[in-house]
Design an enzyme around this catalytic site. Structure first.
Site, short mmCIF file in Angstrom:
data_model
loop_
_atom_site.label_atom_id
_atom_site.label_comp_id
_atom_site.label_asym_id
_atom_site.label_seq_id
_atom_site.Cartn_x
_atom_site.Cartn_y
_atom_site.Cartn_z
CD1 TRP A 1 0.77 -0.11 2.88
CD2 TRP A 1 -1.12 0.82 3.71
NE1 TRP A 1 0.71 0.06 4.17
CE2 TRP A 1 -0.30 1.04 4.68
CE3 TRP A 1 -2.30 1.55 3.81
CZ2 TRP A 1 -0.72 1.35 5.99
CZ3 TRP A 1 -2.87 2.12 4.95
CH2 TRP A 1 -1.92 1.96 5.94
CB SER A 2 1.32 4.29 0.50
OG SER A 2 1.81 5.71 0.36
CG PHE A 3 6.91 4.05 -2.42
CD1 PHE A 3 6.85 4.87 -3.80
CD2 PHE A 3 8.17 3.59 -2.25
CE1 PHE A 3 7.96 4.60 -4.68
CE2 PHE A 3 9.30 3.52 -3.07
CZ PHE A 3 9.04 4.16 -4.18
#
Length: 405
Positions: A229-231
């Site tokens: 998740w995210s980066f």
């Protein structure tokens, strides 16, 4: 005016803390009380307010534990861990403040004490990695010892293995999966205490984690999935492109190329934009002034420099091109789910990743009208988990031929 605070950066942090209430990481009243004590734009007041809230909730846990109330103690330690993590977010960057290190250590201790009270027990693990170890937690679906499908969760720029409990593990365990969370280089303890920074070849990080998972008799070797998740929406597909033991991959949100994202999203003169990643210090003077005047951008780039071990914005542009899936996406063989959220600028290139995949692929869109349009669907993780994990159920129940690669 935000729900909590009339400060966009602090509002973002506060909403992130509250989003974990769904899985026991926060309570509404505690978050509102902390927010009421904060002066917009003042990171010291932020740190004091969230640390005081965490200390108070941690004291509740201690009292409950001493009286033999294990469930109450566990619940309070989980909230305290999240609040300690929240306290140090505005301080994130180099040079590293002692307050950040102390708050992170308290976050770690509170989570470890909560984990010891969970049923089934959540096991702290050390994963061998290049002469050292990476910290992780193994969340069991049950105590049967039988092989179960297992989800490995990788974080992004500023999440920790403790936050991954709320973001991934609780929902996975409820569905009968084991979940192995970990912090890699540039994240959590490896960054703060071991000095390890990000690397673009994330398969070199995930492969030892898969090795560890395969060493456990309670892990089904044919049903190991990876979520980022995210980066981690870059890191997970990058890892899946190099480790074909994975049965599935989830990118939340799907990402494509870090340099291209910087080129498209930053207010650079056209000539400078076209020359990237080659750039002179004079080219960046105006941009750096804009970044310093914008608290959100200033925090974002301070964070980026620390996790990558860099000294300057020019250095960041120079290494950004290595974080690309342009020549890697076609190497992914396992079924892959790409998430796209309407109001998440990080998801801008999710369609591009999806189009480049040559494996079985699914694109799932999350909209603002559904309450899940923001970054990593954090205001509606239950809907994200329903869609992503229902998809994963289907992958895990389909026959799979072992991949010799």
């Amino acid at each position: 005016m935000g729900l909590f605070i009339s400060d966009p950066l602090f509002e973002r942090f506060a909403m992130r803390a509250l989003s974990h209430a769904l899985y026991g990481g926060a309570d509404f009243g505690e978050c509102f009380v902390a927010a009421s004590q904060i002066t917009p734009g003042d990171p010291d007041s932020w740190f004091r307010a969230w640390t005081a809230t965490a200390d108070r909730v941690c004291a509740i846990a201690e009292t409950c534990a001493a009286a033999g109330h294990a469930v109450s103690a566990r619940e309070a330690w989980l909230r305290a861990s999240n609040y300690y993590r929240t306290s140090w977010l505005p301080l994130f960057g180099a040079p590293v403040e002692a307050r950040l290190v102390e708050a992170f250590d308290r976050e770690s201790e509170a989570f470890a004490r909560a984990a010891a009270c969970m049923e089934p027990a959540v096991e702290a693990v050390e994963i061998p990695y290049e002469g050292t170890t990476l910290p992780g937690y193994f969340h069991r679906a049950d105590d049967s010892g039988l092989p179960r499908p297992t989800l490995i969760a990788t974080n992004g720029y500023d999440a920790t293995v403790h936050e991954a409990h709320f973001a991934h593990a609780v929902a996975a365990v409820r569905r009968g999966y084991h979940c192995l969370t970990f912090d890699g280089p540039g994240q959590g303890r490896p960054l703060i205490h071991q000095g390890l920074v990000f690397r673009p070849d994330w398969e070199a990080v995930v492969s030892p984690v898969v090795d560890y998972a395969l060493s456990r008799p309670d892990v089904d070797p044919q049903r190991i999935a990876l979520i980022g998740w995210s980066f981690g929406g870059y890191l997970a597909p990058r890892a899946a492109s190099g480790d074909h033991r994975l049965a599935a991959c989830i990118a939340d949100p799907g990402q494509w190329d870090l340099l291209e994202a910087l080129r498209m999203n930053l207010p650079l003169p056209p000539a400078v934009r076209e020359r990237l990643p080659e750039i002179a210090p004079a080219d960046l003077e105006a941009l750096e002034a804009q970044i310093r005047s914008n608290p959100y951008l200033d925090w974002t780039f301070r964070r980026a420099l620390w996790v990558h071990g860099l000294e300057s914005l020019a250095d960041y542009f120079r290494i950004a091109g290595a974080y690309s899936l342009k020549d890697r996406a076609e190497r992914i063989r396992c079924p892959t789910l790409v998430a796209w959220a309407e109001a998440d600028p990080i998801a801008r290139f999710a369609d591009q990743l999806f189009a480049a995949l040559q494996c079985p692929r699914t694109l799932v869109r999350f909209t603002t009208a559904e309450g899940v349009g923001g970054h990593c669907e954090e205001t509606g993780r239950s809907l994200f988990h329903q869609r992503a994990y229902d998809w994963l159920d289907g992958v895990f129940t389909s026959p799979r031929t072992p991949d010799p690669g």
